[in-house]
Write a protein that holds these residues in place. Structure first.
Motif, PDB file in Angstrom:
ATOM      1  N   GLU A  61      68.673  49.826  47.720  1.00  0.00           N
ATOM      2  CA  GLU A  61      69.902  50.576  47.467  1.00  0.00           C
ATOM      3  C   GLU A  61      70.076  50.715  45.953  1.00  0.00           C
ATOM      4  O   GLU A  61      69.622  49.860  45.195  1.00  0.00           O
ATOM      5  CB  GLU A  61      71.106  49.846  48.067  1.00  0.00           C
ATOM      6  CG  GLU A  61      71.063  49.709  49.574  1.00  0.00           C
ATOM      7  CD  GLU A  61      71.198  51.031  50.300  1.00  0.00           C
ATOM      8  OE1 GLU A  61      71.936  51.905  49.802  1.00  0.00           O
ATOM      9  OE2 GLU A  61      70.558  51.188  51.355  1.00  0.00           O
ATOM     10  N   PRO A  62      70.746  51.779  45.506  1.00  0.00           N
ATOM     11  CA  PRO A  62      70.920  51.972  44.060  1.00  0.00           C
ATOM     12  C   PRO A  62      71.507  50.756  43.343  1.00  0.00           C
ATOM     13  O   PRO A  62      71.015  50.379  42.267  1.00  0.00           O
ATOM     14  CB  PRO A  62      71.853  53.183  43.973  1.00  0.00           C
ATOM     15  CG  PRO A  62      71.542  53.966  45.211  1.00  0.00           C
ATOM     16  CD  PRO A  62      71.273  52.920  46.263  1.00  0.00           C
ATOM     17  N   LEU A  63      72.519  50.128  43.919  1.00  0.00           N
ATOM     18  CA  LEU A  63      73.106  48.952  43.263  1.00  0.00           C
ATOM     19  C   LEU A  63      72.140  47.769  43.234  1.00  0.00           C
ATOM     20  O   LEU A  63      72.139  46.988  42.280  1.00  0.00           O
ATOM     21  CB  LEU A  63      74.422  48.561  43.925  1.00  0.00           C
ATOM     22  CG  LEU A  63      75.582  49.534  43.695  1.00  0.00           C
ATOM     23  CD1 LEU A  63      76.822  49.080  44.463  1.00  0.00           C
ATOM     24  CD2 LEU A  63      75.891  49.686  42.218  1.00  0.00           C
ATOM     25  N   ASP A  64      71.312  47.634  44.280  1.00  0.00           N
ATOM     26  CA  ASP A  64      70.296  46.579  44.290  1.00  0.00           C
ATOM     27  C   ASP A  64      69.337  46.780  43.120  1.00  0.00           C
ATOM     28  O   ASP A  64      69.016  45.835  42.398  1.00  0.00           O
ATOM     29  CB  ASP A  64      69.479  46.600  45.584  1.00  0.00           C
ATOM     30  CG  ASP A  64      70.266  46.235  46.821  1.00  0.00           C
ATOM     31  OD1 ASP A  64      71.262  45.498  46.696  1.00  0.00           O
ATOM     32  OD2 ASP A  64      69.877  46.688  47.915  1.00  0.00           O
ATOM     33  N   LEU A  65      68.864  47.998  42.967  1.00  0.00           N
ATOM     34  CA  LEU A  65      67.913  48.289  41.900  1.00  0.00           C
ATOM     35  C   LEU A  65      68.529  48.070  40.522  1.00  0.00           C
ATOM     36  O   LEU A  65      67.897  47.474  39.636  1.00  0.00           O
ATOM     37  CB  LEU A  65      67.401  49.724  42.032  1.00  0.00           C
ATOM     38  CG  LEU A  65      66.570  49.988  43.300  1.00  0.00           C
ATOM     39  CD1 LEU A  65      66.323  51.475  43.468  1.00  0.00           C
ATOM     40  CD2 LEU A  65      65.268  49.220  43.251  1.00  0.00           C
ATOM     41  N   LEU A  66      69.749  48.532  40.340  1.00  0.00           N
ATOM     42  CA  LEU A  66      70.411  48.348  39.047  1.00  0.00           C
ATOM     43  C   LEU A  66      70.624  46.868  38.729  1.00  0.00           C
ATOM     44  O   LEU A  66      70.406  46.423  37.596  1.00  0.00           O
ATOM     45  CB  LEU A  66      71.747  49.093  39.013  1.00  0.00           C
ATOM     46  CG  LEU A  66      71.632  50.618  38.933  1.00  0.00           C
ATOM     47  CD1 LEU A  66      73.005  51.261  39.105  1.00  0.00           C
ATOM     48  CD2 LEU A  66      70.996  51.042  37.619  1.00  0.00           C
ATOM     49  N   GLU A  67      71.055  46.111  39.731  1.00  0.00           N
ATOM     50  CA  GLU A  67      71.245  44.680  39.490  1.00  0.00           C
ATOM     51  C   GLU A  67      69.910  44.003  39.206  1.00  0.00           C
ATOM     52  O   GLU A  67      69.816  43.118  38.342  1.00  0.00           O
ATOM     53  CB  GLU A  67      71.945  43.999  40.659  1.00  0.00           C
ATOM     54  CG  GLU A  67      72.248  42.544  40.347  1.00  0.00           C
ATOM     55  CD  GLU A  67      73.037  41.841  41.436  1.00  0.00           C
ATOM     56  OE1 GLU A  67      73.590  40.778  41.116  1.00  0.00           O
ATOM     57  OE2 GLU A  67      73.110  42.325  42.577  1.00  0.00           O
TER      58      GLU A  67
ATOM     59  N   ARG B 186      70.519  38.710  50.604  1.00  0.00           N
ATOM     60  CA  ARG B 186      71.059  38.998  51.937  1.00  0.00           C
ATOM     61  C   ARG B 186      69.945  39.246  52.957  1.00  0.00           C
ATOM     62  O   ARG B 186      70.182  39.218  54.163  1.00  0.00           O
ATOM     63  CB  ARG B 186      72.018  40.184  51.881  1.00  0.00           C
ATOM     64  CG  ARG B 186      71.387  41.521  51.593  1.00  0.00           C
ATOM     65  CD  ARG B 186      72.466  42.625  51.541  1.00  0.00           C
ATOM     66  NE  ARG B 186      71.892  43.914  51.333  1.00  0.00           N
ATOM     67  CZ  ARG B 186      71.604  44.441  50.142  1.00  0.00           C
ATOM     68  NH1 ARG B 186      71.861  43.752  49.037  1.00  0.00           N
ATOM     69  NH2 ARG B 186      71.084  45.634  50.050  1.00  0.00           N
ATOM     70  N   SER B 187      68.719  39.453  52.480  1.00  0.00           N
ATOM     71  CA  SER B 187      67.607  39.703  53.389  1.00  0.00           C
ATOM     72  C   SER B 187      66.415  38.783  53.150  1.00  0.00           C
ATOM     73  O   SER B 187      65.664  38.506  54.075  1.00  0.00           O
ATOM     74  CB  SER B 187      67.148  41.161  53.251  1.00  0.00           C
ATOM     75  OG  SER B 187      66.105  41.454  54.133  1.00  0.00           O
ATOM     76  N   VAL B 188      66.229  38.327  51.924  1.00  0.00           N
ATOM     77  CA  VAL B 188      65.014  37.597  51.549  1.00  0.00           C
ATOM     78  C   VAL B 188      65.309  36.121  51.312  1.00  0.00           C
ATOM     79  O   VAL B 188      66.251  35.782  50.597  1.00  0.00           O
ATOM     80  CB  VAL B 188      64.387  38.220  50.274  1.00  0.00           C
ATOM     81  CG1 VAL B 188      63.200  37.397  49.792  1.00  0.00           C
ATOM     82  CG2 VAL B 188      63.977  39.662  50.520  1.00  0.00           C
ATOM     83  N   GLN B 189      64.468  35.278  51.903  1.00  0.00           N
ATOM     84  CA  GLN B 189      64.504  33.841  51.641  1.00  0.00           C
ATOM     85  C   GLN B 189      63.204  33.456  50.938  1.00  0.00           C
ATOM     86  O   GLN B 189      62.177  34.122  51.109  1.00  0.00           O
ATOM     87  CB  GLN B 189      64.632  33.055  52.942  1.00  0.00           C
ATOM     88  CG  GLN B 189      65.912  33.341  53.679  1.00  0.00           C
ATOM     89  CD  GLN B 189      65.960  32.603  55.007  1.00  0.00           C
ATOM     90  OE1 GLN B 189      65.040  31.889  55.373  1.00  0.00           O
ATOM     91  NE2 GLN B 189      67.047  32.778  55.725  1.00  0.00           N
TER      92      GLN B 189
END
Length: 94
Positions: A38-44, A66-69
């Protein structure tokens, strides 16, 4: 000081985890950030990588928690191993 960073692919790390990236970050002194798409994921993720570069750190960080461990999805890994073992056996019997 490294001038580059690596983006860990969230869809791969969701299954496989990001443990295997840790020796790479340490050996090559390169920041690695696992991100979503998501755009916010990439920016962060970019912000996190830049922060590592600015402070001289080179570690693996997980923006996509929220998805990766760290260890990934053990059930999915086992199913992949089982499938690949089965597929390899089928290929030998052709």
């Amino acid at each position: 000081m490294p001038r580059a960073s690596v983006s860990g692919r969230g869809h791969v790390c969701t299954v496989m985890g990001y443990e295997e990236y840790e020796p790479i970050a340490e050996r090559y002194r390169v920041p690695i950030v696992v991100t979503g798409f998501e755009p916010l994921d990439l920016l962060e993720g970019i912000r996190m990588a830049v922060a590592q570069l600015e402070t001289g750190r080179a570690i693996v960080e997980n923006q996509y928690a929220r998805s990766v461990q760290r260890e990934g999805n053990r059930t999915a890994q086992e199913r992949i191993r089982k499938f690949l073992k089965s597929a390899a056996g089928m290929a030998r019997h052709r």
